[in-house]
Scaffold this motif. Structure first.
Motif, PDB file in Angstrom:
ATOM      1  N   THR A   1      -2.846  15.919 -52.158  1.00 49.78           N
ATOM      2  CA  THR A   1      -2.586  14.605 -52.114  1.00 49.78           C
ATOM      3  C   THR A   1      -1.102  13.902 -52.260  1.00 49.78           C
ATOM      4  OG1 THR A   1      -4.832  14.112 -52.847  1.00 49.78           O
ATOM      5  CG2 THR A   1      -3.665  12.203 -52.858  1.00 49.78           C
ATOM      6  N   VAL A   2      -0.623  12.900 -51.517  1.00 51.32           N
ATOM      7  CA  VAL A   2       0.913  12.473 -51.707  1.00 51.32           C
ATOM      8  C   VAL A   2       0.825  11.300 -52.610  1.00 51.32           C
ATOM      9  CG1 VAL A   2       2.672  11.408 -50.315  1.00 51.32           C
ATOM     10  CG2 VAL A   2       1.346  13.180 -49.334  1.00 51.32           C
ATOM     11  N   ALA A   3       1.588  11.226 -53.481  1.00 48.89           N
ATOM     12  CA  ALA A   3       1.948  10.263 -54.337  1.00 48.89           C
ATOM     13  C   ALA A   3       3.206   9.501 -54.149  1.00 48.89           C
ATOM     14  CB  ALA A   3       1.796  10.561 -55.864  1.00 48.89           C
ATOM     15  N   VAL A   4       3.468   8.459 -53.769  1.00 49.09           N
ATOM     16  CA  VAL A   4       4.757   7.603 -53.621  1.00 49.09           C
ATOM     17  C   VAL A   4       4.758   6.832 -54.956  1.00 49.09           C
ATOM     18  CG1 VAL A   4       6.282   6.353 -52.073  1.00 49.09           C
ATOM     19  CG2 VAL A   4       4.209   7.921 -51.156  1.00 49.09           C
ATOM     20  N   VAL A   5       5.804   7.127 -55.583  1.00 52.75           N
ATOM     21  CA  VAL A   5       6.110   6.391 -56.896  1.00 52.75           C
ATOM     22  C   VAL A   5       7.695   6.105 -57.046  1.00 52.75           C
ATOM     23  CG1 VAL A   5       4.252   7.155 -58.018  1.00 52.75           C
ATOM     24  CG2 VAL A   5       6.171   8.375 -58.438  1.00 52.75           C
ATOM     25  N   PRO A   6       7.978   4.873 -58.149  1.00 57.32           N
ATOM     26  CA  PRO A   6       9.307   4.599 -58.051  1.00 57.32           C
ATOM     27  C   PRO A   6      10.139   6.007 -58.795  1.00 57.32           C
ATOM     28  CG  PRO A   6       8.024   2.962 -58.867  1.00 57.32           C
ATOM     29  CD  PRO A   6       7.097   4.039 -58.613  1.00 57.32           C
ATOM     30  N   VAL A   7      11.529   6.071 -58.617  1.00 62.46           N
ATOM     31  CA  VAL A   7      12.230   7.155 -59.039  1.00 62.46           C
ATOM     32  C   VAL A   7      12.451   6.638 -60.574  1.00 62.46           C
ATOM     33  CG1 VAL A   7      13.118   7.971 -57.058  1.00 62.46           C
ATOM     34  CG2 VAL A   7      14.302   6.430 -58.333  1.00 62.46           C
ATOM     35  N   ALA A   8      12.230   5.657 -60.825  1.00 62.12           N
ATOM     36  CA  ALA A   8      12.659   4.875 -62.140  1.00 62.12           C
ATOM     37  C   ALA A   8      11.361   5.460 -63.103  1.00 62.12           C
ATOM     38  CB  ALA A   8      12.821   3.464 -62.314  1.00 62.12           C
ATOM     39  N   GLY A   9      10.170   5.765 -62.752  1.00 54.18           N
ATOM     40  CA  GLY A   9       9.065   6.040 -63.523  1.00 54.18           C
ATOM     41  C   GLY A   9       8.704   7.684 -63.230  1.00 54.18           C
ATOM     42  N   SER A  10       7.454   8.012 -63.512  1.00 54.32           N
ATOM     43  CA  SER A  10       6.871   9.218 -63.178  1.00 54.32           C
ATOM     44  C   SER A  10       5.476   8.867 -62.841  1.00 54.32           C
ATOM     45  CB  SER A  10       6.811   9.925 -64.433  1.00 54.32           C
ATOM     46  OG  SER A  10       6.225   9.553 -65.658  1.00 54.32           O
ATOM     47  N   LEU A  11       4.635   9.974 -62.131  1.00 51.31           N
ATOM     48  CA  LEU A  11       3.371   9.978 -61.790  1.00 51.31           C
ATOM     49  C   LEU A  11       2.442  10.236 -62.845  1.00 51.31           C
ATOM     50  CD1 LEU A  11       1.483  10.121 -59.352  1.00 51.31           C
ATOM     51  CD2 LEU A  11       2.028  12.431 -59.349  1.00 51.31           C
ATOM     52  N   ASP A  12       1.225   9.209 -63.032  1.00 52.23           N
ATOM     53  CA  ASP A  12       0.227   9.420 -63.711  1.00 52.23           C
ATOM     54  C   ASP A  12      -0.817   9.995 -63.049  1.00 52.23           C
ATOM     55  OD1 ASP A  12      -2.131   8.825 -65.246  1.00 52.23           O
ATOM     56  OD2 ASP A  12      -1.514   7.130 -65.924  1.00 52.23           O
ATOM     57  N   LEU A  13      -0.896  11.207 -63.582  1.00 54.51           N
ATOM     58  CA  LEU A  13      -1.925  12.073 -62.650  1.00 54.51           C
ATOM     59  C   LEU A  13      -3.461  11.689 -62.658  1.00 54.51           C
ATOM     60  CD1 LEU A  13      -0.201  15.638 -63.545  1.00 54.51           C
ATOM     61  CD2 LEU A  13      -0.309  14.638 -61.268  1.00 54.51           C
ATOM     62  N   LYS A  14      -3.898  11.262 -63.899  1.00 49.76           N
ATOM     63  CA  LYS A  14      -4.654  10.757 -64.082  1.00 49.76           C
ATOM     64  C   LYS A  14      -5.299   9.429 -63.186  1.00 49.76           C
ATOM     65  CE  LYS A  14      -8.312   9.648 -67.726  1.00 49.76           C
ATOM     66  NZ  LYS A  14      -9.314  10.217 -67.287  1.00 49.76           N
ATOM     67  N   ALA A  15      -4.294   8.578 -62.868  1.00 47.56           N
ATOM     68  CA  ALA A  15      -4.312   7.417 -62.257  1.00 47.56           C
ATOM     69  C   ALA A  15      -4.495   7.803 -60.900  1.00 47.56           C
ATOM     70  CB  ALA A  15      -3.359   6.423 -62.519  1.00 47.56           C
ATOM     71  N   LEU A  16      -3.635   8.667 -60.277  1.00 44.29           N
ATOM     72  CA  LEU A  16      -3.798   9.370 -58.846  1.00 44.29           C
ATOM     73  C   LEU A  16      -5.146   9.890 -58.586  1.00 44.29           C
ATOM     74  CD1 LEU A  16      -2.380   9.810 -56.313  1.00 44.29           C
ATOM     75  CD2 LEU A  16      -1.774  12.327 -57.345  1.00 44.29           C
ATOM     76  N   ALA A  17      -5.762  10.670 -59.574  1.00 48.74           N
ATOM     77  CA  ALA A  17      -6.891  11.194 -59.238  1.00 48.74           C
ATOM     78  C   ALA A  17      -7.929  10.116 -59.098  1.00 48.74           C
ATOM     79  CB  ALA A  17      -7.345  12.157 -60.313  1.00 48.74           C
ATOM     80  N   THR A  18      -8.064   9.178 -60.138  1.00 54.29           N
ATOM     81  CA  THR A  18      -8.846   7.964 -59.759  1.00 54.29           C
ATOM     82  C   THR A  18      -8.700   7.128 -58.826  1.00 54.29           C
ATOM     83  OG1 THR A  18      -8.815   7.698 -62.330  1.00 54.29           O
ATOM     84  CG2 THR A  18      -9.465   5.702 -61.104  1.00 54.29           C
ATOM     85  N   ALA A  19      -7.533   7.011 -58.195  1.00 53.65           N
ATOM     86  CA  ALA A  19      -7.242   6.293 -56.897  1.00 53.65           C
ATOM     87  C   ALA A  19      -7.772   6.715 -55.732  1.00 53.65           C
ATOM     88  CB  ALA A  19      -5.713   6.124 -56.811  1.00 53.65           C
ATOM     89  N   VAL A  20      -8.118   8.076 -55.792  1.00 54.67           N
ATOM     90  CA  VAL A  20      -8.677   8.649 -54.424  1.00 54.67           C
ATOM     91  C   VAL A  20     -10.162   9.075 -54.815  1.00 54.67           C
ATOM     92  CG1 VAL A  20      -6.517   9.463 -53.421  1.00 54.67           C
ATOM     93  CG2 VAL A  20      -7.272  10.911 -55.045  1.00 54.67           C
ATOM     94  N   GLY A  21     -10.698   8.797 -56.095  1.00 57.56           N
ATOM     95  CA  GLY A  21     -11.853   8.926 -56.264  1.00 57.56           C
ATOM     96  C   GLY A  21     -12.310  10.472 -56.924  1.00 57.56           C
ATOM     97  N   GLY A  22     -11.215  11.120 -57.336  1.00 58.89           N
ATOM     98  CA  GLY A  22     -11.109  12.312 -57.961  1.00 58.89           C
ATOM     99  C   GLY A  22     -11.384  12.333 -59.493  1.00 58.89           C
ATOM    100  N   LYS A  23     -11.367  13.804 -59.994  1.00 59.54           N
ATOM    101  CA  LYS A  23     -11.567  13.654 -61.236  1.00 59.54           C
ATOM    102  C   LYS A  23     -10.333  14.394 -62.129  1.00 59.54           C
ATOM    103  CE  LYS A  23     -16.555  14.434 -61.381  1.00 59.54           C
ATOM    104  NZ  LYS A  23     -17.517  15.446 -61.335  1.00 59.54           N
ATOM    105  N   ARG A  24      -9.750  15.296 -61.216  1.00 63.79           N
ATOM    106  CA  ARG A  24      -8.166  16.167 -61.953  1.00 63.79           C
ATOM    107  C   ARG A  24      -7.234  16.214 -61.032  1.00 63.79           C
ATOM    108  NH1 ARG A  24     -11.858  20.383 -64.760  1.00 63.79           N
ATOM    109  NH2 ARG A  24     -12.209  19.180 -66.535  1.00 63.79           N
ATOM    110  N   ALA A  25      -6.084  16.127 -61.435  1.00 71.37           N
ATOM    111  CA  ALA A  25      -4.957  16.131 -60.574  1.00 71.37           C
ATOM    112  C   ALA A  25      -3.831  16.916 -61.215  1.00 71.37           C
ATOM    113  CB  ALA A  25      -4.339  14.585 -60.235  1.00 71.37           C
ATOM    114  N   ALA A  26      -3.279  17.791 -60.410  1.00 73.75           N
ATOM    115  CA  ALA A  26      -1.845  18.524 -61.121  1.00 73.75           C
ATOM    116  C   ALA A  26      -1.216  18.570 -60.005  1.00 73.75           C
ATOM    117  CB  ALA A  26      -2.388  19.938 -61.612  1.00 73.75           C
TER     118      ALA A  26
END
Length: 166
Positions: free
Chosen positions: A68-93
């Motif tokens: 899954t592709v995540a596009v986030v501002p370079v000023a921050g970092s990716l919240d893996l839990k939020a990414l999983a939730t956004a696509v209806g998943g449980k776990r992201a790494a």
């Protein structure tokens, strides 16, 4: 120093070809990439003189076995839990970098959400909507494309969700 060009370069990257083919307005920003710089995204923001909250990095994660592709501002970092939730998943790494490169057709530091070899589910951080345009990789280190967030979301079939942490 960044150079601007509104015209498609002959033999452009798959990302710029996808934008041109779709008839989407965009601006290419080229800069001299420094291999010693510790952050591709921060380097791009500095080189272009663009606020880091308008320059977005493209990350590839594994959500329940699906890249899954995540596009986030370079000023921050990716919240893996939020990414999983956004696509209806449980776990992201984070995905294995070599697998991300093979699957997208781009090298790390130059992965674009556009024109990927294999179309992957994509999530664009909701903060992109705060800007008229954002910058994402155009498909190689030292090359960014500036595009309206709505156009990027439409072309990638992206879900907009709050997936970045400050």
């Amino acid at each position: 120093m960044a150079k601007k060009s509104k015209k498609q370069q002959p033999g452009g990257t798959p990302a710029t070809v996808a934008l041109t083919t779709a008839g989407v307005p965009f601006t290419v920003h080229a800069y001299d990439h420094d291999p010693a710089h510790p952050s591709y995204g921060e380097e791009a923001a500095e080189a272009m003189g663009v606020a880091p909250d308008r320059v977005f990095k493209t990350l590839v994660a594994d959500v329940d076995g699906t890249l899954t592709v995540a596009v986030v501002p370079v000023a921050g970092s990716l919240d893996l839990k939020a990414l999983a939730t956004a696509v209806g998943g449980k776990r992201a790494a984070m995905a294995d970098p070599a697998l991300a490169e093979r699957t997208t057709g781009y090298v790390r530091g130059g992965i674009s959400p556009l024109g990927q070899r294999k179309k992957l589910p994509t999530v664009l951080d909701a903060s992109a909507s705060d800007h008229d345009t954002i910058c994402v990789s155009a498909g190689r280190r030292g090359l960014e494309v500036e595009v309206a967030p709505k156009d990027l979301a439409d072309l990638t079939n992206a879900v907009l969700a709050p997936i970045a942490r400050a």
